[in-house]
Design a protein around this motif. Structure first.
Motif, PDB file in Angstrom:
ATOM      1  N   ASN A   1      37.265  43.093  38.357  1.00 43.38           N
ATOM      2  CA  ASN A   1      35.843  42.862  38.111  1.00 43.38           C
ATOM      3  C   ASN A   1      35.465  41.399  38.302  1.00 43.38           C
ATOM      4  O   ASN A   1      34.425  41.084  38.884  1.00 43.38           O
ATOM      5  CB  ASN A   1      35.466  43.333  36.707  1.00 43.38           C
ATOM      6  CG  ASN A   1      35.460  44.841  36.585  1.00 43.38           C
ATOM      7  OD1 ASN A   1      35.360  45.558  37.576  1.00 43.38           O
ATOM      8  ND2 ASN A   1      35.579  45.336  35.367  1.00 43.38           N
ATOM      9  N   ARG A   2      36.305  40.503  37.819  1.00 50.28           N
ATOM     10  CA  ARG A   2      36.019  39.073  37.990  1.00 50.28           C
ATOM     11  C   ARG A   2      36.110  38.656  39.450  1.00 50.28           C
ATOM     12  O   ARG A   2      35.343  37.819  39.920  1.00 50.28           O
ATOM     13  CB  ARG A   2      36.945  38.236  37.132  1.00 50.28           C
ATOM     14  CG  ARG A   2      36.603  38.352  35.658  1.00 50.28           C
ATOM     15  CD  ARG A   2      37.372  37.374  34.817  1.00 50.28           C
ATOM     16  NE  ARG A   2      37.047  37.568  33.425  1.00 50.28           N
ATOM     17  CZ  ARG A   2      36.035  36.978  32.786  1.00 50.28           C
ATOM     18  NH1 ARG A   2      35.246  36.157  33.439  1.00 50.28           N
ATOM     19  NH2 ARG A   2      35.807  37.209  31.513  1.00 50.28           N
TER      20      ARG A   2
ATOM     21  N   SER B   1      33.007  39.627  41.157  1.00 48.87           N
ATOM     22  CA  SER B   1      31.966  38.663  40.824  1.00 48.87           C
ATOM     23  C   SER B   1      32.122  37.394  41.671  1.00 48.87           C
ATOM     24  O   SER B   1      31.136  36.874  42.217  1.00 48.87           O
ATOM     25  CB  SER B   1      32.033  38.314  39.335  1.00 48.87           C
ATOM     26  OG  SER B   1      31.123  37.287  39.025  1.00 48.87           O
TER      27      SER B   1
ATOM     28  N   GLY C   1      30.917  37.960  45.103  1.00 44.04           N
ATOM     29  CA  GLY C   1      29.463  37.875  45.163  1.00 44.04           C
ATOM     30  C   GLY C   1      28.983  36.435  45.227  1.00 44.04           C
ATOM     31  O   GLY C   1      28.072  36.102  45.992  1.00 44.04           O
ATOM     32  N   HIS C   2      29.613  35.572  44.419  1.00 41.43           N
ATOM     33  CA  HIS C   2      29.266  34.149  44.470  1.00 41.43           C
ATOM     34  C   HIS C   2      29.575  33.555  45.844  1.00 41.43           C
ATOM     35  O   HIS C   2      28.781  32.787  46.395  1.00 41.43           O
ATOM     36  CB  HIS C   2      30.020  33.365  43.393  1.00 41.43           C
ATOM     37  CG  HIS C   2      29.421  33.489  42.030  1.00 41.43           C
ATOM     38  ND1 HIS C   2      28.223  32.911  41.676  1.00 41.43           N
ATOM     39  CD2 HIS C   2      29.871  34.106  40.922  1.00 41.43           C
ATOM     40  CE1 HIS C   2      27.959  33.172  40.418  1.00 41.43           C
ATOM     41  NE2 HIS C   2      28.947  33.914  39.938  1.00 41.43           N
TER      42      HIS C   2
ATOM     43  N   ALA D   1      35.736  31.570  37.959  1.00 41.04           N
ATOM     44  CA  ALA D   1      36.106  32.994  37.986  1.00 41.04           C
ATOM     45  C   ALA D   1      37.566  33.172  38.397  1.00 41.04           C
ATOM     46  O   ALA D   1      38.298  33.962  37.805  1.00 41.04           O
ATOM     47  CB  ALA D   1      35.184  33.766  38.927  1.00 41.04           C
TER      48      ALA D   1
END
Length: 96
Positions: free
Chosen positions: A21-22, A25, A28-29, A56
């Motif tokens: 999940n991280r 993320s 996405g960044h 992250a």
């Protein structure tokens, strides 16, 4: 012989899910940074996004390391592979 070393120890399912999940993320960044760079972004905005990705990734490293310590290193003596566990950790930690 397989290019991927077979290993009886695996990443804990909860840690795997949290790490995934991280990383999604962080992905996405990264995609956001790439999109920003298509335009004319303000340098500080790009640096902030890079810091978010680094944070992250650091957190993913902490999650995986904690899981490894709890599930594998703590029981190394019982399995008789303490020296191997120490060597593996020393190899990994030199990059941190």
């Amino acid at each position: 012989m397989n290019a991927v070393q077979e290993h009886p120890l695996h990443l804990d399912p909860k840690a795997r899910k949290d790490a995934r999940n991280r990383l999604l993320s962080a992905k996405g960044h990264l995609e956001g940074i790439l999109k920003m760079l298509e335009g004319e972004p303000y340098c500080v905005d790009v640096l902030k996004q890079i810091s978010a990705v680094q944070g992250a990734l650091d957190k993913v490293g902490q999650i995986v390391l904690k899981s490894h310590l709890e599930h594998h290193v703590a029981s190394a003596a019982q399995r008789g592979d303490t020296a191997r566990m120490v060597d593996e950790l020393m190899e990994v930690l030199k990059y941190r």
